[in-house]
Design an enzyme around this catalytic site. Sequence first.
Site, mmCIF file in Angstrom:
data_model
loop_
_atom_site.group_PDB
_atom_site.id
_atom_site.type_symbol
_atom_site.label_atom_id
_atom_site.label_comp_id
_atom_site.label_asym_id
_atom_site.label_seq_id
_atom_site.Cartn_x
_atom_site.Cartn_y
_atom_site.Cartn_z
ATOM 1 N N TYR A 187 0.992 -1.284 0.095
ATOM 2 C CA TYR A 187 0.152 0.100 -0.158
ATOM 3 C C TYR A 187 0.759 1.201 0.260
ATOM 4 C CZ TYR A 187 -3.296 3.684 1.346
ATOM 5 O OH TYR A 187 -4.150 4.724 1.291
ATOM 6 N N LYS A 190 1.296 4.141 -2.887
ATOM 7 C CA LYS A 190 1.004 5.825 -2.385
ATOM 8 C C LYS A 190 2.625 6.612 -2.795
ATOM 9 C CE LYS A 190 -3.376 6.005 -1.764
ATOM 10 N NZ LYS A 190 -4.410 6.703 -2.617
HETATM 11 P P1 NDP Z 1 -13.650 4.454 0.833
HETATM 12 O O1 NDP Z 1 -13.394 3.010 0.830
HETATM 13 O O2 NDP Z 1 -14.765 5.110 1.834
HETATM 14 O O3 NDP Z 1 -13.847 5.046 -0.683
HETATM 15 C C1 NDP Z 1 -13.038 4.348 -1.628
HETATM 16 C C2 NDP Z 1 -13.627 4.748 -2.976
HETATM 17 O O4 NDP Z 1 -12.735 4.303 -4.035
HETATM 18 C C3 NDP Z 1 -14.873 4.288 -3.113
HETATM 19 O O5 NDP Z 1 -15.902 5.109 -3.641
HETATM 20 C C4 NDP Z 1 -14.839 3.229 -4.062
HETATM 21 O O6 NDP Z 1 -15.994 2.833 -5.047
HETATM 22 C C5 NDP Z 1 -13.676 3.628 -5.113
HETATM 23 N N1 NDP Z 1 -12.739 2.501 -5.489
HETATM 24 C C6 NDP Z 1 -12.057 1.440 -5.057
HETATM 25 N N2 NDP Z 1 -11.871 0.806 -6.025
HETATM 26 C C7 NDP Z 1 -12.091 1.182 -7.064
HETATM 27 C C8 NDP Z 1 -12.018 0.592 -8.360
HETATM 28 N N3 NDP Z 1 -11.405 -0.400 -8.721
HETATM 29 N N4 NDP Z 1 -12.725 1.405 -9.332
HETATM 30 C C9 NDP Z 1 -13.276 2.373 -9.240
HETATM 31 N N5 NDP Z 1 -13.714 2.915 -8.113
HETATM 32 C C10 NDP Z 1 -13.037 2.409 -6.831
HETATM 33 O O7 NDP Z 1 -12.159 4.962 1.250
HETATM 34 P P2 NDP Z 1 -11.554 6.421 1.514
HETATM 35 O O8 NDP Z 1 -12.354 7.470 1.083
HETATM 36 O O9 NDP Z 1 -10.747 6.579 2.699
HETATM 37 O O10 NDP Z 1 -10.276 6.534 0.245
HETATM 38 C C11 NDP Z 1 -10.260 7.241 -0.796
HETATM 39 C C12 NDP Z 1 -8.891 7.571 -1.111
HETATM 40 O O11 NDP Z 1 -8.197 8.108 -0.080
HETATM 41 C C13 NDP Z 1 -7.866 6.413 -1.464
HETATM 42 O O12 NDP Z 1 -7.195 6.618 -2.522
HETATM 43 C C14 NDP Z 1 -7.080 6.381 -0.063
HETATM 44 O O13 NDP Z 1 -5.990 5.297 -0.476
HETATM 45 C C15 NDP Z 1 -6.829 7.580 0.391
HETATM 46 N N6 NDP Z 1 -6.611 7.566 1.616
HETATM 47 C C16 NDP Z 1 -7.453 7.291 2.431
HETATM 48 C C17 NDP Z 1 -7.024 7.433 4.011
HETATM 49 C C18 NDP Z 1 -7.764 6.922 5.037
HETATM 50 O O14 NDP Z 1 -7.048 6.978 6.166
HETATM 51 N N7 NDP Z 1 -9.193 6.550 5.065
HETATM 52 C C19 NDP Z 1 -5.805 8.242 4.306
HETATM 53 C C20 NDP Z 1 -5.040 8.717 3.370
HETATM 54 C C21 NDP Z 1 -5.371 8.417 1.766
HETATM 55 P P3 NDP Z 1 -16.631 1.636 -5.431
HETATM 56 O O15 NDP Z 1 -16.310 0.541 -4.380
HETATM 57 O O16 NDP Z 1 -17.913 1.964 -5.616
HETATM 58 O O17 NDP Z 1 -15.979 1.472 -6.989
HETATM 59 C C1 8X3 Z 2 -4.255 5.847 4.612
HETATM 60 C C2 8X3 Z 2 -3.557 5.902 5.780
HETATM 61 O O1 8X3 Z 2 -1.839 5.374 7.698
HETATM 62 O O2 8X3 Z 2 -3.675 3.835 7.185
HETATM 63 O O3 8X3 Z 2 -3.748 5.931 3.614
HETATM 64 O O4 8X3 Z 2 -2.005 3.992 5.454
HETATM 65 S S1 8X3 Z 2 -2.699 4.891 6.457
#
Ligand code: NDP
Ligand code: 8X3
Length: 251
Positions: A153, A157
């Site tokens: 992961y 990133k």
């Molecule tokens: P969620 O799981 O709540 O949302 C993820 C979104 O990504 C969903 O809308 C999902 O839609 C979509 N998604 C995942 N895989 C696919 C795919 N193959 N095709 C199309 N859409 C996809 O997580 P977050 O909102 O937290 O995550 C959003 C972003 O933020 C990610 O890139 C994550 O790595 C990043 N992030 C998150 C953090 C956290 O702690 N939550 C911290 C730092 C970064 P669907 O399943 O309907 O396709």
């Molecule tokens: C998501 C934040 O710290 O779980 O990107 O990797 S962490």
Amino acid sequence: MQKTIFITGATSGIGKACAKAFARDNHRLILTGRRLERLEIEADNLTKQFGVEVFTLNFDVRDRDAVQNAIESLPNNWKNIDILINNAGLAAGSDPIQDGNIDDWEAMIDTNVKGLLYVSKSIFPLLLKSECPHIVNIGSIAGKEVYSKGNVYCATKFAVDALTRGMRIDMLAHGIKVSQIAPGAVETEFSEVRFKGDIVAAANVYKGFFPLQAEDVANAVFWVTGLPAHVNINDLVIMPIAQASPGYIHK
Ligand code: NDP
Ligand code: 8X3
């Protein structure tokens, strides 16, 4: 000025919160994700609540042809895109690398890196018509520092971080701003996905401290994209006050 915003992964978490933040300010939205029913309900809600136009595209960012076909299928009046938010992504599993599941690795690499590239490649030409084109990549603190069992992961990133910098250089001549928002722990469906539906394990991640909320990240994206034309935020790391780095959370 009303803008058209293209958001990947808008069915949940940060992407969904971004959609609301931009709808509240009366922008047009193109929302994407795999879960069609959620997309349709969300589009309906945003239209009713804010009176904005919303177009939905239902595709998996890992499917190169599906990405291209979906974006090509946009009606002409939706082909002027001002802001691309590359948000779709996931973590799958939390294992030491020697015990890692290869399907998990592929899901993360295919979604977080290749998916972001496929979408960006198809959207680049549509941004050129904009007066204020902007790409915002959702990276992570995991793309700045590695942590135990974060291995693949984190690598994806770190790749987003590198791609953001590379895009910024290549987009310079086209006047396209490129920014990265790199959050720490955000309470979304992220951990439920990472732990494959184990809601107890997911809840434990956020227990004992106040994590960021999806709206906090959406507010940052909204601010970054609303700055004057000559100003770009290259990189914005946003953390909950209780988290100093991925491995240091005060609980
Ligand atoms: P969620 O799981 O709540 O949302 C993820 C979104 O990504 C969903 O809308 C999902 O839609 C979509 N998604 C995942 N895989 C696919 C795919 N193959 N095709 C199309 N859409 C996809 O997580 P977050 O909102 O937290 O995550 C959003 C972003 O933020 C990610 O890139 C994550 O790595 C990043 N992030 C998150 C953090 C956290 O702690 N939550 C911290 C730092 C970064 P669907 O399943 O309907 O396709
Ligand atoms: C998501 C934040 O710290 O779980 O990107 O990797 S962490």
